[in-house]
Motif scaffolding. Structure first.
Motif, mmCIF file in Angstrom:
data_model
loop_
_atom_site.group_PDB
_atom_site.id
_atom_site.type_symbol
_atom_site.label_atom_id
_atom_site.label_comp_id
_atom_site.label_asym_id
_atom_site.label_seq_id
_atom_site.Cartn_x
_atom_site.Cartn_y
_atom_site.Cartn_z
ATOM 1 N N VAL A 150 0.813 -1.358 -0.084
ATOM 2 C CA VAL A 150 0.086 0.045 -0.004
ATOM 3 C C VAL A 150 0.889 1.231 0.101
ATOM 4 O O VAL A 150 0.765 2.032 -0.611
ATOM 5 C CB VAL A 150 -1.014 0.105 1.086
ATOM 6 N N ARG A 151 1.939 1.210 0.737
ATOM 7 C CA ARG A 151 2.855 2.619 0.950
ATOM 8 C C ARG A 151 3.514 2.829 -0.522
ATOM 9 O O ARG A 151 3.598 3.945 -0.903
ATOM 10 C CB ARG A 151 3.797 2.175 2.024
ATOM 11 N N ILE B 88 -6.695 -1.339 5.881
ATOM 12 C CA ILE B 88 -7.729 -2.261 5.116
ATOM 13 C C ILE B 88 -8.302 -1.587 4.064
ATOM 14 O O ILE B 88 -8.586 -2.182 3.064
ATOM 15 C CB ILE B 88 -8.436 -2.939 6.175
ATOM 16 N N GLU B 89 -8.752 -0.350 4.236
ATOM 17 C CA GLU B 89 -9.536 0.321 3.369
ATOM 18 C C GLU B 89 -8.662 0.723 2.147
ATOM 19 O O GLU B 89 -9.241 0.987 1.170
ATOM 20 C CB GLU B 89 -10.174 1.527 3.793
ATOM 21 N N LEU B 90 -7.348 0.677 2.033
ATOM 22 C CA LEU B 90 -6.727 0.923 1.045
ATOM 23 C C LEU B 90 -6.043 -0.537 0.223
ATOM 24 O O LEU B 90 -5.362 -0.393 -0.837
ATOM 25 C CB LEU B 90 -5.244 1.624 1.563
ATOM 26 N N LEU B 91 -6.394 -1.630 0.778
ATOM 27 C CA LEU B 91 -5.949 -2.967 0.145
ATOM 28 C C LEU B 91 -6.746 -2.818 -1.136
ATOM 29 O O LEU B 91 -7.906 -2.507 -1.453
ATOM 30 C CB LEU B 91 -6.336 -4.089 1.156
ATOM 31 N N ASP B 92 -6.165 -3.885 -1.922
ATOM 32 C CA ASP B 92 -6.458 -3.871 -3.419
ATOM 33 C C ASP B 92 -7.300 -5.125 -3.618
ATOM 34 O O ASP B 92 -6.912 -6.166 -4.272
ATOM 35 C CB ASP B 92 -5.175 -3.991 -4.132
ATOM 36 N N GLY B 93 -8.594 -4.895 -3.398
ATOM 37 C CA GLY B 93 -9.649 -5.805 -3.841
ATOM 38 C C GLY B 93 -10.136 -6.829 -2.572
ATOM 39 O O GLY B 93 -9.485 -6.832 -1.551
ATOM 40 N N PRO B 94 -11.087 -7.345 -2.687
ATOM 41 C CA PRO B 94 -11.586 -8.675 -1.837
ATOM 42 C C PRO B 94 -10.699 -9.688 -1.420
ATOM 43 O O PRO B 94 -10.683 -9.753 -0.220
ATOM 44 C CB PRO B 94 -12.899 -9.205 -2.390
ATOM 45 N N GLU B 95 -9.841 -10.006 -2.295
ATOM 46 C CA GLU B 95 -8.946 -11.147 -2.059
ATOM 47 C C GLU B 95 -7.835 -10.832 -1.243
ATOM 48 O O GLU B 95 -7.624 -11.339 -0.057
ATOM 49 C CB GLU B 95 -8.463 -11.691 -3.420
ATOM 50 N N ASP B 96 -7.326 -9.459 -1.323
ATOM 51 C CA ASP B 96 -6.365 -9.056 -0.291
ATOM 52 C C ASP B 96 -7.003 -8.724 1.094
ATOM 53 O O ASP B 96 -6.214 -8.976 2.166
ATOM 54 C CB ASP B 96 -5.607 -7.484 -0.822
ATOM 55 N N VAL B 97 -8.239 -8.073 0.994
ATOM 56 C CA VAL B 97 -8.841 -8.106 2.327
ATOM 57 C C VAL B 97 -9.052 -9.287 3.225
ATOM 58 O O VAL B 97 -9.001 -9.419 4.377
ATOM 59 C CB VAL B 97 -10.267 -7.254 2.083
ATOM 60 N N ALA B 98 -9.503 -10.409 2.414
ATOM 61 C CA ALA B 98 -9.699 -11.715 3.004
ATOM 62 C C ALA B 98 -8.459 -12.234 3.592
ATOM 63 O O ALA B 98 -8.373 -12.621 4.664
ATOM 64 C CB ALA B 98 -10.294 -12.662 1.910
#
Length: 775
Positions: free
Chosen positions: A607-608, A630-640
């Motif tokens: 993210v940085r 978490i709000e800056l992660l790239d898509g649902p897969e990264d969030v999961a």
């Protein structure tokens, strides 16, 4: 006898055709790659015009006014025109003129379809709901047997041509981003082969049809001057050549190859449509047909087989995996296989094959472990309900034979498995035969391995992995090398389920950890950040499994520490062995925390980097308006993935057997924050597993919040009593603190020891949800 003038005109047409053949085979320079094909198309167009003109001068068919004896039938001339349109369509597609290709191929289909009683008019206009039920619609296409009025040679030749045109149209429409329409044409070609060609192919090969054939050839047989029915040609009245004088001789192998192309193209179409199971089915059929027909590129065939094996492995269809790998080895060992065994490409291919074979053996272990787990769970539920335990699953016998369960192994708790272990060293390990149709959702359960059989299979898998690692060395094959290590770790994990001794299970988990933790320091996060992320996650889970085993050994002690008013004194009174067991459990738990935080840090680093790339003025921290990384992660897969790490982090911190009450509270508060973040952001991941974790986190939040309040109250009471009794006595005394536990005699720590003082690997609890300034 004077040659009919119509044949004289056709002779000129065929002279032109020979020029076309020469132009098509011409290799043009890269600067003008299509010059010869353009010339060939122009000549074919002239042939169409001349043949159509000849058709008009002859009337409407055989016996029409103006036709003399021995003149060609106009219907056959129209067949020839359809063939020419097909060739023009193919050349148009090769010269990237797809609209012209569709036009000419459609003209070919418009004539050939009715000739063979195939309704090709409906193919170009699939129904609006074709996407919903594409396969059933294609299967219902009105494809009938060829008219009995056609002789066998002509009917087979026309069917061959129609299959070619249908194949080409399927390819054209698929490449025009309309795979559904392409699938309709290809399914029609498949049906035509089943209804007309397949019933006659054996008779054609044996010569029983009386049709002129040629030996197997590498390219399509083409009509020559001797096929025109001219003077001196072998065209007796009433023969097939009299009806289809322009047709090339029939090559049975080439007809079969056409159907192989149909099946191959269908695999590509179903892949484009997202129908993975159908795509795999057609890929497998293609490989089977290619191996049976011979003359294929062995290396390419094996490479495709290994790719397909990966799909079947993911579906748990180990019978299909075994079948394909057996075929691949047979292809490589074939005397006709001309391979450069010293070439790097060949070595890499053999390494991939070794990985696939290792995966087969470890996959059997994992599938048997799943069978064992399901059976044990069913037994537990049956006992809880006061019911009889289920019948023990059947046992393995050999790689090729699937047998019924041994009568001695019908109930849980028998000694049959232990007895079988003594003989298992010399037995093969059973694998079910080829996978059967599971379209109804039923799947055969994998039989159970004994402990000795599991180790035997593991050793076979490990040998294949080692051979692969000899090629996929870390220097030059980082991704491939680590991918094999992942497989070895998976094999260790599956094997641990068959090990009854906790100490042996711990060794297997320890090897999982060491395999990856020794490689991690050698990787550059600038290039392999995502790969390192998965490695940190796997290392953490190996350490967590090890932590579970070691904590279970000191479970009663942990419970006593939880309830003790003075846990330091309790630890001091323990025997040396119990203190060492406690120290090991705590150390492994702290190591897993470190690995999980390094896992999370890879997301934050990614993210940085993205923020710095998008905004040159960015330095550190969360941008304005963002509450959590978490709000800056790239898509649902990264969030999961990030939330799974938080869930694991919270679980470990909750279970750490920490003595110091202050640190215990800090760890629990951090666990609360982890669970709260999972609850807050878990809704972005729409999976059943995440829904279950969110519910569990909600329950843990309720319990941990109360527990933290309770520990704080106990701490205040304890401090008050200490002040009253001894003034300002310092905590800790002569008892070792958590950060300096006595670890004499414990297992060596991995890279955690050398970097324990680094701020990047600090094992102290924290609940930071932002980005620090260090990369």
């Amino acid at each position: 006898m004077e040659e009919p003038k119509e044949y004289m005109r056709l002779r000129g047409v065929f002279d032109t055709f020979q020029r076309v053949q020469s132009l098509v085979l011409t290799a043009d320079p890269p600067e003008t790659p299509y010059t010869s094909k353009y010339q060939a198309r122009e000549l074919l167009g002239q042939m169409v015009a001349e043949t159509q003109a000849l058709t008009l001068t002859m009337g409407t068919g055989a016996g029409a006014e103006g036709e003399g004896e021995g003149t060609p039938d106009t219907t056959v001339l129209k067949d020839f025109v359809a063939y020419l349109h097909h060739l023009i369509g193919v050349l148009a597609y090769e010269t990237e003129e797809t609209s012209a290709a569709v036009t000419h191929l459609s003209q070919s289909l418009a004539w050939l379809g009715p000739r063979l009683q195939v309704d090709t008019a409906a193919l170009g206009h699939p129904p609006a709901d074709a996407d919903a039920d594409a396969e059933s619609e294609a299967d219902s296409l009105p494809v009938a047997l060829v008219s009995e009025a056609l002789s066998p040679g002509v009917s087979l030749a026309l069917a061959q041509l129609l299959v070619r045109s249908l194949n080409q149209m399927g390819v054209v429409w698929t490449n025009r981003q309309d795979p559904t329409r392409g699938m309709h044409y290809l399914k029609a070609a498949e049906a035509l082969y089943r209804t007309h060609v397949m019933p006659h192919i054996e008779a054609l090969k044996s010569g029983a049809l009386g049709v002129r054939t040629v030996p197997p050839c590498g390219t399509e047989p083409v009509p020559t001057d001797t096929d025109t029915g001219s003077e001196g040609a072998d065209t007796p009245a009433g023969s097939d050549c009299q009806d289809g004088w322009w047709l090339p001789p029939i090559c049975p192998q080439w007809i079969e190859s056409l159907h192989t192309y149909t099946v191959f193209f269908l695999a590509q179409v179903y892949s484009a449509l997202g129908e993975a199971s159908l795509a795999a089915e057609y890929c497998r059929t293609t490989l089977d047909r290619q191996s049976a027909q011979g003359g294929v590129d062995v290396s390419e065939w094996v490479s495709n087989a290994v790719d397909l094996v990966a799909y079947y492995e993911g579906q748990g269809q180990l019978g299909s995996v075994r079948h394909l790998l057996s075929q691949a080895r047979a292809m490589l060992d074939s005397p006709s296989a001309s391979l450069d065994t010293d070439a790097e490409d060949h070595k890499e291919l053999i390494a991939k094959l070794n990985v696939a074979e290792g995966n087969l053996y470890s996959g059997v272990i994992a599938a048997s472990r799943n069978t064992l787990t399901r059976w044990e769970d069913a037994c537990h539920e049956a006992r809880a309900a006061g019911e009889a335990v289920p019948v023990r699953p059947r046992a393995f016998v050999s790689m090729d034979v699937d047998v019924a369960p041994d009568p001695a192994e019908t109930r849980e708790g028998t000694d049959a498995d232990a007895d079988a272990d003594t003989d298992a060293d010399t037995a093969d390990v059973a694998l079910p035969p080829m996978d059967t149709d599971t379209s109804d959702g039923a799947e055969d359960e994998m039989p159970l391995l004994s402990r000795s059989q599991a180790y035997e299979l593991f050793n076979k898998a490990y040998a294949h992995y080692q051979q692969a690692l000899d090629v996929f060395k870390l220097e030059g094959f980082v991704t491939g090398h680590v991918a094999v290590l992942f497989r070895v770790c998976d094999a260790y994990l599956a094997l641990s389920s068959f090990e009854p001794q906790a100490s042996m299970q711990a060794r297997l988990h320890r090897r999982r950890e060491l395999l990856l933790s020794r490689v991690l320091p050698q990787l550059n996060p600038q290039h392999y950040l995502v790969l390192m992320r998965e490695m940190h996650f796997r290392v953490a889970h190996a350490q967590m499994d090890l932590f579970d085993i070691k904590q279970e050994r000191v479970q009663s002690l942990c419970e006593a520490i939880e309830m003790a008013a003075n846990p330091e004194a309790l630890i001091a009174q323990l025997p040396q062995g119990e203190r060492e067991a406690y120290s090991k459990a705590l150390k492994v738990g702290l190591m897993s925390l470190q690995s999980l935080r390094l896992f999370h840090k890879t997301y934050e680093q990614e993210v940085r980097r993205r923020l710095q790339r998008d905004d040159a003025s960015y330095s550190h921290g969360l941008p304005e308006g963002v509450d959590d990384v978490i709000e800056l992660l790239d898509g649902p897969e990264d969030v999961a993935g990030y939330l799974q790490g938080l869930f694991d982090l919270g679980r470990v911190q909750f279970r750490l057997p920490v003595i110091d009450s202050d640190r215990r509270i800090v760890f629990l508060e951090d666990a609360v924050q982890c669970f709260a973040r999972v609850v807050k952001y878990g809704g972005q991941v729409t999976t059943q597993a995440m829904a279950q974790q969110r519910n569990l986190c909600k329950e843990m939040l309720r319990l941990l919040t109360a527990k933290v309040h309770q520990l704080k109250r106990i701490r205040m009471q304890s401090r008050s009593l200490s002040l009253v009794a001894a003034g300002t006595e310092e905590e800790g005394g002569t008892v070792a603190q958590d950060g300096d536990v006595d670890v004499s005699g414990s297992e060596p720590v991995t890279n955690a020891d050398s970097v324990a003082d680094s701020p990047e690997t600090d094992t102290s609890a924290h609940g930071d949800s932002g980005l620090d300034a260090q990369d």
